[in-house]
Scaffold this active site. Structure first.
Site, short mmCIF file in Angstrom:
data_model
loop_
_atom_site.label_atom_id
_atom_site.label_comp_id
_atom_site.label_asym_id
_atom_site.label_seq_id
_atom_site.Cartn_x
_atom_site.Cartn_y
_atom_site.Cartn_z
N HIS A 128 0.81 -1.38 0.02
CA HIS A 128 -0.05 0.08 0.07
C HIS A 128 0.97 1.35 -0.04
O HIS A 128 0.17 2.35 -0.01
CB HIS A 128 -1.02 -0.03 1.10
CG HIS A 128 -0.26 0.40 2.44
ND1 HIS A 128 0.29 -0.65 3.15
CD2 HIS A 128 -0.17 1.56 3.08
CE1 HIS A 128 0.99 0.02 4.22
NE2 HIS A 128 0.65 1.16 4.30
C1 UD1 Z 1 -2.48 5.14 5.89
C2 UD1 Z 1 -1.02 5.50 6.60
C3 UD1 Z 1 -0.16 4.70 6.46
C4 UD1 Z 1 -0.57 3.25 6.95
C5 UD1 Z 1 -1.85 3.06 6.19
C6 UD1 Z 1 -2.53 1.49 6.81
C7 UD1 Z 1 -0.58 7.98 6.27
C8 UD1 Z 1 0.45 8.92 5.63
N1 UD1 Z 1 -0.50 6.94 5.74
O1 UD1 Z 1 -2.10 4.93 4.40
O2 UD1 Z 1 1.05 4.79 7.32
O3 UD1 Z 1 0.37 2.20 6.88
O4 UD1 Z 1 -2.71 4.17 6.53
O5 UD1 Z 1 -3.56 1.32 5.91
O6 UD1 Z 1 -1.15 8.44 7.10
N2 UD1 Z 1 -9.68 4.29 1.76
C9 UD1 Z 1 -10.67 3.96 1.76
N3 UD1 Z 1 -11.30 3.23 2.98
C10 UD1 Z 1 -10.59 3.55 4.22
C11 UD1 Z 1 -9.70 4.55 4.17
C12 UD1 Z 1 -8.93 4.89 3.06
O7 UD1 Z 1 -11.05 3.62 0.68
O8 UD1 Z 1 -11.39 3.40 5.10
C13 UD1 Z 1 -8.79 4.96 0.67
C14 UD1 Z 1 -8.75 6.48 0.33
O9 UD1 Z 1 -9.72 6.83 -0.46
C15 UD1 Z 1 -7.52 6.73 -0.04
C16 UD1 Z 1 -6.75 5.38 0.13
O10 UD1 Z 1 -7.45 4.42 0.51
O11 UD1 Z 1 -7.63 6.78 -1.58
C17 UD1 Z 1 -5.64 5.91 1.07
O12 UD1 Z 1 -5.84 6.06 2.41
P1 UD1 Z 1 -5.19 7.04 3.33
O13 UD1 Z 1 -5.84 7.28 4.74
O14 UD1 Z 1 -5.04 8.45 2.77
O15 UD1 Z 1 -3.76 6.47 3.46
P2 UD1 Z 1 -3.04 4.98 3.30
O16 UD1 Z 1 -2.61 4.74 2.17
O17 UD1 Z 1 -4.34 4.13 3.86
#
Ligand code: UD1
Length: 384
Positions: free
Chosen positions: A207
């Site tokens: 991820h």
């Molecule tokens: C975040 C953390 C990372 C951690 C990871 C675990 C930061 C900078 N990064 O990254 O350190 O290892 O979480 O998962 O804080 N999304 C969903 N559903 C959700 C949450 C997110 O669909 O419940 C999608 C969002 O729309 C987004 C993507 O996943 O496009 C990324 O989510 P985001 O929380 O921004 O960062 P992660 O890549 O999950």
């Protein structure tokens, strides 16, 4: 006397749960103590959040901030604004943040600017890679935190080298391993899915933005994964970020892409895998404790102790090197490795003892087991 414990994203829940439980269990030592669980809403899907609360037996959050997704600035800013309001309303005497996600940094800054002491659980980890958003979050959170709770002595040494006062640093162990220790039996009691047999499959997670946001990088990684699938089936619970970007990738028939898994299902799969391939931070630690070989698909790690003592190999992102390393692991007997000091299921208790000592009306010394020094923490504000 309220203490806020902040959790926002998937890897935070396992780190907060043991501390919350222990603070409740030991609350007779400071009867006016009220632990408050704050969920920032950085992760909000049931698979990324609610299922973890259920598996970990965590109570519902006392406050839900509903920050949601967005750019880094948007997400961090939304958490900061909402968290500041919660602090002004509920007047915590201490804010505890964990890990390195955007919620960690956002809440640490909001609290500190209101003059509320901040404790950082998992302080001092450093990848020295400033292209990682988490590295920026770690550095900024540590510099303003009053209590720095470290998982290993390399992390304590990093903090000392950066000029942190030794009395702020406490080597306490790893609360994520507390959760693993507590729940492993339940995870192993469930049969493996998809007809899998223990020791006969690879488990993959991906991820990191550097691996999945850039199409060329993601294609290269799947060249390696497809090649590995010639030798062993690969189970891939896809993170939403990665799932959104998998569109054009051709997968070997031996690669099974599934939805993100809840905590117990994932732990059960990880504990019985022959090999794990990942770009996660926490999984490097969990595989070390489980004695399962782990290939970290990154150029660096903020958790070098898992390579020095554990089962982790940082293999980079070159497809040939990944395949070569995987074949090396698959042809070798399962590793015999050490478990890092204090990764023993009691880190949450150590942290709770330190914080309760500091919060106690008859405050004695706050420090136990600190590798660096007998820290005393910051001056305590009068309880509201
Ligand atoms: C975040 C953390 C990372 C951690 C990871 C675990 C930061 C900078 N990064 O990254 O350190 O290892 O979480 O998962 O804080 N999304 C969903 N559903 C959700 C949450 C997110 O669909 O419940 C999608 C969002 O729309 C987004 C993507 O996943 O496009 C990324 O989510 P985001 O929380 O921004 O960062 P992660 O890549 O999950």
């Amino acid at each position: 006397m309220r203490v806020f414990l902040v959790a926002g994203a998937r890897p935070n829940f396992m780190k907060v749960a043991p501390l919350l439980e222990t603070l409740h269990a030991k609350s007779d030592r400071v009867p006016e103590l009220q632990p408050f669980l704050i969920h920032t809403g950085q992760h909000y899907d049931s698979q990324m959040s609610d299922d973890f609360f259920r598996d970990l037996g965590m109570p519902m959050p006392d406050i839900y901030l509903g920050a949601g997704s967005g750019s880094h600035a948007e997400q961090t800013a939304r958490v900061m604004v909402a968290f500041e309001k919660a602090c002004v309303e509920h007047k915590p005497v201490l804010v505890v943040v964990v890990g390195d996600v955007n919620s960690t940094l956002a809440c640490a800054i909001s609290a500190k600017k209101l003059g509320i002491p901040v404790a950082h659980v998992e302080a001092g980890l450093r990848s020295r890679d400033m292209s990682m958003p988490e590295e920026i979050n770690r550095l900024c959170t540590d510099i303003i935190s009053d209590f720095l709770f470290t998982t290993d002595e390399l992390a304590s040494a990093n903090l000392i080298a950066e000029g942190c006062a030794p009395e702020r640093i406490y080597f306490v162990g790893n609360t994520m391993i507390d959760s693993l220790t507590k729940h492993l039996g339940r995870a192993l009691a469930a049969p493996l899915p998809y007809g899998l047999e223990a020791g006969s499959y690879a488990l993959l997670t991906l991820h990191r933005p550097s691996n999945v946001d850039e199409p060329v990088a993601l294609h290269c990684l799947f060249d390696a994964i497809n090649a590995i699938a010639d030798y062993i089936p690969v189970i891939f619970p896809a993170h939403p970020r990665t799932a959104q970007r998998m569109g054009t990738i051709q997968l070997h028939h031996g690669v099974r892409v599934i939805e993100p898994l809840a905590y117990l299902s994932f732990l059960g799969l990880m504990a019985r895998a022959r090999i794990v391939l990942t770009d996660s931070g926490g999984i490097q630690e969990e595989t070390t404790v489980l004695h399962v070989p782990c290939l970290t698909l990154r150029r660096n790690t903020e958790r070098p102790i898992t390579c020095e003592q554990g089962t982790n190999f940082v293999v980079g992102t070159d497809p040939r090197e990944i395949l070569q390393s995987a074949l090396h692991v698959l042809n070798a007997p399962p590793p015999k490795n050490l478990i890092p000091d204090k990764w023993d299921g009691h880190a949450g208790e150590r942290i709770a003892d330190i914080l309760l000592g500091w919060l106690s009306p008859n405050r004695a010394t706050a420090a136990i087991g600190s590798a660096v020094t007998s820290g005393t923490g910051p001056a305590k504000k009068t309880a509201e």
